[in-house]
Each structure stands twice: as C-alpha cells, then as structure tokens.
Scaffold this motif. Structure first.
Motif: not given
Ligand SMILES: Nc1ncnc2c1ncn2[C@@H]1O[C@H](COP(=O)(O)OP(=O)(O)OP(=O)(O)O)[C@@H](O)[C@H]1O
Ligand SMILES: Nc1ncnc2c1ncn2[C@@H]1O[C@H](COP(=O)(O)OP(=O)(O)OP(=O)(O)O)[C@@H](O)[C@H]1O
Ligand SMILES: Nc1ncnc2c1ncn2[C@@H]1O[C@H](COP(=O)(O)OP(=O)(O)OP(=O)(O)O)[C@@H](O)[C@H]1O
Ligand SMILES: [Mg+2]
Ligand SMILES: [Mg+2]
Ligand SMILES: [Mg+2]
Lengths: 113, 113, 113
Positions: A103-113
């Motif tokens: 949520v904080r960064t908006g990163e998606r996929g494996l980067d979001a883990l």
C-alpha cells in the motif's frame, strides 16, 4: 507470482512458527484468532491443560504471502514448527494469488512482498 | 467471474476505505481484526500515538468480492484510500473465485454479488 | 484436489450449518468473528432482536476445506442451513486450493482433509 499460505495451528506454537519463518527471511505475517475442529469433533482435545469436550477449540490462523518459488520450503518449515505430534496440530493450505500490492509504495507483484 | 480482494490495513483507515468502495458502488464488505507485521519487524511502528516495539501491530483485514471487471479499479481505489505514506500501510492481494452464492436468494455468480 | 468454501453467515445459524456439514461427513471447520454489510448498507438489519442502523453487523465467517468432488453438495447444504429468508443471510464463495497439509501427520492432498 505469489502464493498465499494459510495455516490454522495451536496458539502456543505461534512463536515457533514465527521463528521458523523469520529464519527463512519471510518479511511479513498476518494472524487472527479463530476456533475450529478437525476429525475428532466430539472427542476431547487438550488446550492450556484443560480438556475440551466442546466442538470448538481456540486456534490461531496465519496468513503468509510468499514468492511462488519459496512456497514449498515455507510450508515445510511452518509444518515442522507447528507440529507437536498430538491431535489438533492443524491444517495448512496453499492458494494462488493473482496480484499483490504494497500500500505505501504502490509496488506490485513479487516486489510488493 | 468474481475476484476476492483482501486487504490488511491500518484500523483508522477503515472509514476512508469504506467510503472509497461505496463511491465505486461496491455493495458489500467483510471486516475482521487481525495482527501482523511486515518488513520492519522488530522496529517500531506507531499505532494510536504509541510506538510498538513488539512484533505484532493491530490491523484490520478487509474482504471484498467484486466482479472481475471491477477488480483493478477497486484495488486502486482501496490502496489510495488506505495510504498514509508511513510504514505499515498494508498489503492488498487479489485471488480468483470459482463461485459465489447469495444465501437468501440462492443466486449464483455475478448476480450473487 | 481440494476446494475452500468460505461463508459469512448470521451467527445464530452456526449450529445449523455445523449440523448440516456433519451430516455430510465433513471432518473439520474453522470459524471466526467478523463484521460486514451487504447491499442494504445504511438500512437496518435485525441482530439479536435489535435493529442495526450502523453499517457493520456481526457475522460469523466459516472456512471448510473439502474434496473438490464434494464442494457442490457442501455449498448447497451450507446455504440451505444458513438461510432464514431475511436480508443479511450471507454470502458463500468457493476458491481452488493448490495443496493441503495435515500438520500432525504430514499427509498431503485429499488425504490431509
Ligand atoms: N476440513 C477443514 N476445513 C477447515 N478447517 C479445518 C479443517 N480441518 C481442520 N481444520 C482446522 O484446523 C484445526 C486443526 O485441525 P486438526 O489438526 O484437528 O485436523 P485433523 O485432520 O483432525 O488432524 P489430527 O488428527 O492431527 O487432529 C481445526 O481446529 C480447524 O480450525
Ligand atoms: N508477506 C506477508 N504475508 C501476509 N501478511 C503480510 C505480509 N506482509 C505484510 N502483511 C500484513 O500487512 C500488514 C502491513 O504490512 P506493511 O504495510 O508493514 O508491509 P511492508 O512490506 O512492511 O510495507 P512498509 O515498508 O510500507 O511498512 C502487516 O501488519 C501484516 O498484517
Ligand atoms: N461483496 C461482498 N464482499 C465481501 N463480503 C460481503 C459482500 N457482500 C456481503 N458480504 C458479507 O456477507 C454478509 C451478509 O451479506 P448479505 O447477506 O447482507 O448480502 P446481500 O447481497 O445484501 O444479500 P441480502 O439482500 O439477502 O441481504 C455481510 O455482512 C458481509 O460480511
Ligand atoms: Mg483433529
Ligand atoms: Mg512494514
Ligand atoms: Mg444484505
């Protein structure tokens, strides 16, 4: 992509499971209080030294989002850490996740883990 | 068919998230209290003005069943509403649902949402 | 393989649902307390004789892991047992599970159920 590993375990085993997951470098975890029964419904199960004749025994539900590639070793490690050898040790299941967002960064996929 | 959007967010952000989903015409929502940690386990995170040194921080878990077609905008909107820019803002994930049933009417699939 | 049937129902219907699942030979169940709303958000819903004007009404969330082959009849039976005919009866959804593990024995797949 990511997998969601869900586990319903004995509450006093949460610390051991957390330790086992940390040792694997797992970054996050979500925990909730649940109640449940397995195959011995109607029989007794021991919880905090007391025998439960009742159907529902307090358990802890854990959710861990992991990289697909790590799922098998996370499961093995979680299962080993949660095991006491007595009935009611728990159930673990794995499901596929289409997308994860941090949520904080908006990163998606494996980067979001 | 339907997707299940699950979010673990800061509890005080629930109202904003609810508002954002209502604005999209989302009809329903399920919420539960959970605890968790992300990448900063062992570091402090602020909750209700207090710093948590502990591993587990109280969070709210949200589940929303949505039409496949709406999933992307529901996620974007939820993420925007939940964001504070501080660590611990949360995680959102999307999974595929095989079937949905509305209990009262027995409707199935997208009609059941 | 296995399916996960999740249901959000009226709390006083839990006993009926449990009975219906037992009658089908379902071995286990996980339950948690949640709150939610469906399509009538903002309207009243009756809970324990009181009318709720508020958005969130207390519900019970049920998770049941079942053999794929049994999923349809588990859903039908659960839905029938949970129904009162009044608004707020609940939502049921079915998702696919990649793997199940029984913690005590290490059994996997359908043997783990
Ligand atoms: N089929 C199921 N669906 C959903 N949750 C389940 C299921 N079976 C067990 N659980 C959950 O896991 C918890 C622990 O189950 P349990 O370990 O007793 O399973 P079991 O198959 O009876 O194994 P054991 O013989 O070792 O007791 C239960 O209290 C319940 O919360
Ligand atoms: N890998 C994960 N699996 C399951 N739940 C997670 C995971 N990571 C985080 N969570 C849940 O989401 C909550 C919020 O996570 P958090 O926002 O701290 O993630 P993060 O990756 O550390 O991002 P940030 O750096 O912005 O803090 C946690 O308290 C936990 O409940
Ligand atoms: N779209 C949804 N996503 C997630 N949970 C939902 C959704 N819709 C309903 N729920 C959950 O199910 C509970 C019961 O919903 P409810 O039975 O009111 O659905 P409904 O579609 O409004 O049907 P009815 O018209 O019979 O009331 C809610 O309190 C909520 O917890
Ligand atoms: Mg058992
Ligand atoms: Mg964090
Ligand atoms: Mg409703």
């Amino acid at each position: 992509m990511a997998k969601l590993v869900t586990a319903v375990i004995k509450p006093f085993k949460l610390e051991d499971v957390k330790g086992a997951l940390s040792a694997l470098g797992i970054a996050g975890l979500t925990v909730s209080e649940v109640q449940g029964y397995g195959r011995q419904k109607g029989h007794t199960e021991v919880y905090r030294g007391a025998e439960y004749q009742v159907d529902f025994v307090p358990k802890v539900r854990i959710e861990v989002l992991v990289d697909d590639i790590d799922a098998a070793k996370v499961v093995d490690s979680l299962v080993a850490a949660a095991r006491t050898g007595k009935i009611g040790d728990g159930k673990v299941w794995v499901t596929s996740v289409d997308e994860v967002i941090r949520v904080r960064t908006g990163e998606r996929g494996l980067d979001a883990l």
